[in-house]
Design a protein around this motif. Structure first.
Motif, PDB file in Angstrom:
ATOM      1  N   VAL A  66      -2.140  -3.574   9.490  1.00  0.00           N
ATOM      2  CA  VAL A  66      -1.862  -2.363   9.586  1.00  0.00           C
ATOM      3  C   VAL A  66      -0.914  -2.462   8.649  1.00  0.00           C
ATOM      4  CG1 VAL A  66      -1.457  -0.175   8.955  1.00  0.00           C
ATOM      5  CG2 VAL A  66      -3.547  -0.816   9.945  1.00  0.00           C
ATOM      6  N   PRO A  67      -0.277  -2.350   7.172  1.00  0.00           N
ATOM      7  CA  PRO A  67       0.710  -3.146   6.622  1.00  0.00           C
ATOM      8  C   PRO A  67       2.533  -2.278   7.182  1.00  0.00           C
ATOM      9  CG  PRO A  67      -0.357  -2.700   5.267  1.00  0.00           C
ATOM     10  CD  PRO A  67      -1.409  -2.238   5.738  1.00  0.00           C
ATOM     11  N   GLY A  68       2.932  -2.971   8.143  1.00  0.00           N
ATOM     12  CA  GLY A  68       3.711  -1.883   8.814  1.00  0.00           C
ATOM     13  C   GLY A  68       3.985  -2.459  10.133  1.00  0.00           C
ATOM     14  N   SER A  69       2.505  -2.882  10.453  1.00  0.00           N
ATOM     15  CA  SER A  69       2.597  -2.754  12.589  1.00  0.00           C
ATOM     16  C   SER A  69       3.348  -3.476  12.609  1.00  0.00           C
ATOM     17  CB  SER A  69       0.860  -3.469  12.334  1.00  0.00           C
ATOM     18  OG  SER A  69       0.712  -3.857  13.292  1.00  0.00           O
ATOM     19  N   GLU A  74       1.923 -11.364  14.563  1.00  0.00           N
ATOM     20  CA  GLU A  74       0.709 -12.144  15.916  1.00  0.00           C
ATOM     21  C   GLU A  74      -0.600 -12.038  15.395  1.00  0.00           C
ATOM     22  OE1 GLU A  74      -1.503  -9.903  19.708  1.00  0.00           O
ATOM     23  OE2 GLU A  74       0.776  -9.176  18.887  1.00  0.00           O
ATOM     24  N   LEU A  75      -0.538 -10.601  14.438  1.00  0.00           N
ATOM     25  CA  LEU A  75      -1.741 -10.010  13.621  1.00  0.00           C
ATOM     26  C   LEU A  75      -1.886 -11.536  12.476  1.00  0.00           C
ATOM     27  CD1 LEU A  75      -1.892  -7.253  13.624  1.00  0.00           C
ATOM     28  CD2 LEU A  75      -3.565  -8.438  15.132  1.00  0.00           C
ATOM     29  N   LEU A  76      -1.772 -11.681  11.588  1.00  0.00           N
ATOM     30  CA  LEU A  76      -1.348 -13.219  11.188  1.00  0.00           C
ATOM     31  C   LEU A  76      -1.586 -14.383  11.271  1.00  0.00           C
ATOM     32  CD1 LEU A  76       1.399 -11.594   7.741  1.00  0.00           C
ATOM     33  CD2 LEU A  76      -1.278 -11.806   8.045  1.00  0.00           C
ATOM     34  N   LEU A  77      -1.084 -14.761  12.176  1.00  0.00           N
ATOM     35  CA  LEU A  77      -1.108 -15.972  12.833  1.00  0.00           C
ATOM     36  C   LEU A  77      -2.652 -16.029  13.435  1.00  0.00           C
ATOM     37  CD1 LEU A  77      -0.419 -18.447  14.122  1.00  0.00           C
ATOM     38  CD2 LEU A  77       0.918 -17.272  16.159  1.00  0.00           C
ATOM     39  N   ARG A  78      -3.159 -14.619  14.107  1.00  0.00           N
ATOM     40  CA  ARG A  78      -4.324 -14.853  14.843  1.00  0.00           C
ATOM     41  C   ARG A  78      -4.932 -15.173  13.569  1.00  0.00           C
ATOM     42  NH1 ARG A  78      -7.598 -16.663  17.764  1.00  0.00           N
ATOM     43  NH2 ARG A  78      -8.991 -15.880  18.617  1.00  0.00           N
ATOM     44  N   ALA A  79      -5.259 -14.336  12.148  1.00  0.00           N
ATOM     45  CA  ALA A  79      -6.104 -14.294  11.038  1.00  0.00           C
ATOM     46  C   ALA A  79      -6.048 -15.902  11.038  1.00  0.00           C
ATOM     47  CB  ALA A  79      -5.771 -13.503  10.695  1.00  0.00           C
ATOM     48  N   ARG A  80      -4.704 -15.954  10.289  1.00  0.00           N
ATOM     49  CA  ARG A  80      -5.435 -17.846  10.013  1.00  0.00           C
ATOM     50  C   ARG A  80      -5.421 -18.703  10.545  1.00  0.00           C
ATOM     51  NH1 ARG A  80       0.509 -15.875   7.873  1.00  0.00           N
ATOM     52  NH2 ARG A  80       1.150 -16.046   9.771  1.00  0.00           N
ATOM     53  N   ASP A  81      -5.228 -19.088  11.869  1.00  0.00           N
ATOM     54  CA  ASP A  81      -5.864 -19.678  13.252  1.00  0.00           C
ATOM     55  C   ASP A  81      -7.672 -19.506  13.057  1.00  0.00           C
ATOM     56  OD1 ASP A  81      -3.626 -20.549  14.175  1.00  0.00           O
ATOM     57  OD2 ASP A  81      -3.148 -19.740  15.728  1.00  0.00           O
ATOM     58  N   SER A 106      -8.097 -17.792   3.471  1.00  0.00           N
ATOM     59  CA  SER A 106      -6.454 -18.771   4.366  1.00  0.00           C
ATOM     60  C   SER A 106      -5.713 -18.344   2.278  1.00  0.00           C
ATOM     61  CB  SER A 106      -6.558 -19.908   4.505  1.00  0.00           C
ATOM     62  OG  SER A 106      -7.818 -19.874   5.318  1.00  0.00           O
ATOM     63  N   ASP A 107      -5.881 -18.810   1.816  1.00  0.00           N
ATOM     64  CA  ASP A 107      -4.889 -18.195   0.544  1.00  0.00           C
ATOM     65  C   ASP A 107      -4.129 -17.042   0.198  1.00  0.00           C
ATOM     66  OD1 ASP A 107      -5.822 -21.214   0.145  1.00  0.00           O
ATOM     67  OD2 ASP A 107      -6.781 -21.002  -1.404  1.00  0.00           O
ATOM     68  N   ILE A 108      -4.947 -16.549   1.265  1.00  0.00           N
ATOM     69  CA  ILE A 108      -4.214 -14.768   0.747  1.00  0.00           C
ATOM     70  C   ILE A 108      -3.157 -15.497   1.500  1.00  0.00           C
ATOM     71  CG2 ILE A 108      -4.728 -12.472   0.928  1.00  0.00           C
ATOM     72  CD1 ILE A 108      -7.398 -13.392  -0.253  1.00  0.00           C
ATOM     73  N   LEU A 109      -3.207 -15.497   2.625  1.00  0.00           N
ATOM     74  CA  LEU A 109      -2.260 -15.198   4.672  1.00  0.00           C
ATOM     75  C   LEU A 109      -1.397 -16.412   4.039  1.00  0.00           C
ATOM     76  CD1 LEU A 109      -4.848 -14.133   6.914  1.00  0.00           C
ATOM     77  CD2 LEU A 109      -3.278 -12.803   5.257  1.00  0.00           C
ATOM     78  N   ARG A 110      -1.418 -17.452   3.409  1.00  0.00           N
ATOM     79  CA  ARG A 110      -0.077 -18.327   3.274  1.00  0.00           C
ATOM     80  C   ARG A 110       0.877 -18.460   2.765  1.00  0.00           C
ATOM     81  NH1 ARG A 110      -2.395 -22.001  -0.356  1.00  0.00           N
ATOM     82  NH2 ARG A 110      -4.249 -22.745   0.875  1.00  0.00           N
ATOM     83  N   LYS A 111       1.437 -18.896   3.834  1.00  0.00           N
ATOM     84  CA  LYS A 111       3.636 -18.702   4.137  1.00  0.00           C
ATOM     85  C   LYS A 111       3.607 -17.035   4.152  1.00  0.00           C
ATOM     86  CE  LYS A 111       4.206 -23.017   1.870  1.00  0.00           C
ATOM     87  NZ  LYS A 111       4.411 -23.771   0.828  1.00  0.00           N
ATOM     88  N   ARG A 112       2.984 -16.363   4.686  1.00  0.00           N
ATOM     89  CA  ARG A 112       3.316 -14.581   4.801  1.00  0.00           C
ATOM     90  C   ARG A 112       3.340 -14.554   6.309  1.00  0.00           C
ATOM     91  NH1 ARG A 112       4.139 -12.929   0.246  1.00  0.00           N
ATOM     92  NH2 ARG A 112       4.174 -10.935   1.051  1.00  0.00           N
ATOM     93  N   GLU A 113       4.929 -13.107   5.856  1.00  0.00           N
ATOM     94  CA  GLU A 113       4.848 -13.034   7.435  1.00  0.00           C
ATOM     95  C   GLU A 113       4.573 -11.256   7.626  1.00  0.00           C
ATOM     96  OE1 GLU A 113       9.409 -13.400   7.861  1.00  0.00           O
ATOM     97  OE2 GLU A 113       9.253 -15.890   7.592  1.00  0.00           O
ATOM     98  N   THR A 114       4.096 -10.915   6.165  1.00  0.00           N
ATOM     99  CA  THR A 114       4.080  -9.270   6.058  1.00  0.00           C
ATOM    100  C   THR A 114       2.524  -8.765   5.139  1.00  0.00           C
ATOM    101  OG1 THR A 114       4.078  -7.173   5.851  1.00  0.00           O
ATOM    102  CG2 THR A 114       5.653  -8.838   5.347  1.00  0.00           C
ATOM    103  N   ILE A 115       2.366  -8.500   4.753  1.00  0.00           N
ATOM    104  CA  ILE A 115       1.153  -8.535   4.427  1.00  0.00           C
ATOM    105  C   ILE A 115       1.134  -6.460   3.415  1.00  0.00           C
ATOM    106  CG2 ILE A 115      -0.333  -9.906   4.222  1.00  0.00           C
ATOM    107  CD1 ILE A 115      -2.582  -8.145   5.635  1.00  0.00           C
ATOM    108  N   ASP A 116       0.695  -6.440   2.297  1.00  0.00           N
ATOM    109  CA  ASP A 116       0.636  -5.629   1.647  1.00  0.00           C
ATOM    110  C   ASP A 116      -0.873  -4.911   1.974  1.00  0.00           C
ATOM    111  OD1 ASP A 116      -0.609  -5.966  -0.201  1.00  0.00           O
ATOM    112  OD2 ASP A 116       1.522  -5.982  -1.519  1.00  0.00           O
ATOM    113  N   GLU A 117      -1.333  -3.487   1.002  1.00  0.00           N
ATOM    114  CA  GLU A 117      -2.302  -3.085   1.179  1.00  0.00           C
ATOM    115  C   GLU A 117      -3.520  -3.502   0.458  1.00  0.00           C
ATOM    116  OE1 GLU A 117      -5.932  -1.281   2.944  1.00  0.00           O
ATOM    117  OE2 GLU A 117      -3.519  -0.740   3.473  1.00  0.00           O
ATOM    118  N   SER A 118      -2.818  -4.513  -0.224  1.00  0.00           N
ATOM    119  CA  SER A 118      -3.806  -4.747  -2.130  1.00  0.00           C
ATOM    120  C   SER A 118      -4.549  -6.427  -0.275  1.00  0.00           C
ATOM    121  CB  SER A 118      -2.719  -5.157  -2.945  1.00  0.00           C
ATOM    122  OG  SER A 118      -1.650  -6.201  -3.018  1.00  0.00           O
ATOM    123  N   ARG A 119      -3.098  -7.052  -0.289  1.00  0.00           N
ATOM    124  CA  ARG A 119      -3.635  -8.437   0.594  1.00  0.00           C
ATOM    125  C   ARG A 119      -4.921  -8.527   1.088  1.00  0.00           C
ATOM    126  NH1 ARG A 119      -0.763 -13.403  -0.244  1.00  0.00           N
ATOM    127  NH2 ARG A 119       0.732 -12.528  -1.602  1.00  0.00           N
TER     128      ARG A 119
END
Length: 163
Positions: A66-69, A74-81, A106-119
């Motif tokens: 959820v954006p702002g979590s 931690e969640l982004l790292l887990r998703a990328r893994d 993976s391309d969607i999450l590349r080099k991201r520290e946070t994501i918004d709802e569209s991503r």
């Protein structure tokens, strides 16, 4: 050492070759390849169960992204893994679509520290596609429908791959 000095050459026996039962190139590589292929086939029987567990974890992670979590990093790292593992193993076990979809995700999450709802929504489309491939056991490249699916997912991911 001076060029006029005598050189003594000592030829030691190749004990490893003796243990393997032959000279290098005499069936050793073929045997190693045959054993590796047998192991891959052995693991392939469990691949769908194994990747199904990974997908279930990924579904949970995406639900929690959820954006702002406060757990975003931690969640982004887990998703990328998870996506990285799916990407790496898909083609090995005959599921090319899993590799391609996981790469696009993976391309969607590349080099991201946070994501918004569209991503996050784009990632959900990828997770849903992975679920279809697994539930229908679509192996290989998936023919023309598989190609259209991957192209559509890549189009969804394209705007996010530029940053």
């Amino acid at each position: 050492m001076d060029a006029t000095e005598d050189v003594r050459v000592i030829n030691l026996p190749n004990l490893l070759t003796a243990k393997l039962g032959g000279q290098p190139g005499e069936g050793i590589m073929e045997e190693l390849l045959k054993n590796a292929e047998a192991k891959v086939q052995e693991l392939a029987a469990d691949y769908l169960t194994w990747v199904g567990g990974d997908l279930k974890m990924l579904e949970g992670v995406v639900d929690d992204l959820v954006p702002g979590s406060p757990r975003m990093a931690e969640l982004l790292l887990r998703a990328r893994d998870i996506l990285h593992n799916m990407k790496g193993n898909g083609t090995t076990f005959g599921y090319d679509l899993i590799t391609q979809i996981a790469q696009s995700g993976s391309d969607i999450l590349r080099k991201r520290e946070t994501i918004d709802e569209s991503r996050r929504e784009a990632l959900r489309h990828h997770v849903a596609a992975l679920r279809v491939v697994l539930d229908k056991k679509i192996s290989g490249p998936g023919g023309e429908p598989g190609k259209r699916l991957v192209n559509r997912l890549q189009a969804i991911a394209a705007p996010f791959g530029q940053d």
